[in-house]
Design a protein around this motif. Sequence first.
Motif, PDB file in Angstrom:
ATOM      1  N   CYS A 164       0.855  -1.199   0.000  1.00 57.86           N
ATOM      2  CA  CYS A 164       0.000   0.000   0.000  1.00 57.86           C
ATOM      3  C   CYS A 164       0.886   1.242   0.000  1.00 57.86           C
ATOM      4  O   CYS A 164       1.876   1.326   0.736  1.00 57.86           O
ATOM      5  CB  CYS A 164      -0.890  -0.013   1.241  1.00 57.86           C
ATOM      6  SG  CYS A 164      -1.837   1.490   1.494  1.00 57.86           S
TER       7      CYS A 164
ATOM      8  N   CYS B  38       0.161   2.996   3.840  1.00 52.78           N
ATOM      9  CA  CYS B  38       0.576   2.391   5.105  1.00 52.78           C
ATOM     10  C   CYS B  38       1.708   1.386   4.931  1.00 52.78           C
ATOM     11  O   CYS B  38       2.305   0.954   5.914  1.00 52.78           O
ATOM     12  CB  CYS B  38      -0.625   1.722   5.788  1.00 52.78           C
ATOM     13  SG  CYS B  38      -1.232   0.253   4.935  1.00 52.78           S
TER      14      CYS B  38
ATOM     15  N   HIS C 187      -6.054  -4.674   0.475  1.00 53.88           N
ATOM     16  CA  HIS C 187      -5.212  -4.975   1.639  1.00 53.88           C
ATOM     17  C   HIS C 187      -5.426  -6.405   2.092  1.00 53.88           C
ATOM     18  O   HIS C 187      -6.553  -6.875   2.137  1.00 53.88           O
ATOM     19  CB  HIS C 187      -5.564  -4.044   2.801  1.00 53.88           C
ATOM     20  CG  HIS C 187      -4.992  -2.681   2.667  1.00 53.88           C
ATOM     21  ND1 HIS C 187      -5.527  -1.751   1.832  1.00 53.88           N
ATOM     22  CD2 HIS C 187      -3.928  -2.089   3.259  1.00 53.88           C
ATOM     23  CE1 HIS C 187      -4.823  -0.638   1.917  1.00 53.88           C
ATOM     24  NE2 HIS C 187      -3.843  -0.809   2.769  1.00 53.88           N
TER      25      HIS C 187
ATOM     26  N   CYS D  63      -5.618  -0.098   7.681  1.00 54.30           N
ATOM     27  CA  CYS D  63      -5.356   1.092   6.869  1.00 54.30           C
ATOM     28  C   CYS D  63      -6.608   1.904   6.643  1.00 54.30           C
ATOM     29  O   CYS D  63      -7.639   1.381   6.258  1.00 54.30           O
ATOM     30  CB  CYS D  63      -4.768   0.689   5.522  1.00 54.30           C
ATOM     31  SG  CYS D  63      -4.433   2.083   4.436  1.00 54.30           S
TER      32      CYS D  63
HETATM   33 ZN   LIG Z   1      -2.831   0.830   3.385  1.00 57.41          ZN
END
Ligand SMILES: [Zn+2]
Length: 254
Positions: free
Chosen positions: A27, A30, A48, A54
């Motif tokens: 990601c 994050c 995710h 996140c």
């Molecule tokens: Zn994320």
Amino acid sequence: MLTARRKSDGQTVHAYDESKRNGPFACLICGDPVILKAGRNRQNHFAHENPIACKFAEGETDEHRRCKLEIYEALRKTPGVTKVALERPLGEVRPDVSAYIRGVPVAIEVQLSSLSVETIMRRTIDYFRKGIYVLWLLQWTPKLDRPRYTPRIWERWIHAAYFGHVYYWIEELTVVSYHFEASFQTVPKRSWYGSGGGYSRRSKQHRRAVRGRTFNLATDFGPRRREWWEGNGVKVPDACLFMERNSGQQGIGS
Ligand SMILES: [Zn+2]
């Protein structure tokens, strides 16, 4: 999400032209692992592995992904538009599509029904502080052309913020403007006893959505600043907006 970081070389990649064998992916916000979801019947995207961690992992529909991608691809083909990006991280905000349109920094946000007015307002304030002109878009629905329409709270907020306009996305860079007018309901006359009835009452939740002009958002829209405004239970902060040029001041309010 349509973008992620490819761990092998650190490049930012797009889901639509990436392949699972080039993974793993992370990601952009994050850094957690994300998986490329590819299928024949839906838009490729990254998800995710652990969505709870996140804040950018919020649910996104296929329709929303398709819309972002169409806008992104159409902008890339438009002369005078530079630095087109999908989901570019800009501190606290990450616009669906961002670009410089004739030199003006623009963020395009395609509204999801899950966002609250508070979130839209906070992001609008963030864009204002960064000097980025924001365009909130909604997805067009045939319900708009019915005699009575029930705008959601944040839809009324956008209407108030954009001087009585809400822009609905049709395809590529084509958007159509709507203006909400009061909707009146007839209260039937009670003929057999006493007084009452036989008049029209302004509906609190319904509006008449009046279809306006159709625009190309890259060529017909321009930057506009607005000042803080409050009325009819709606608060609009100082804002940098990207919207139709030379539109009148009429139709403020919700
Ligand atoms: Zn994320």
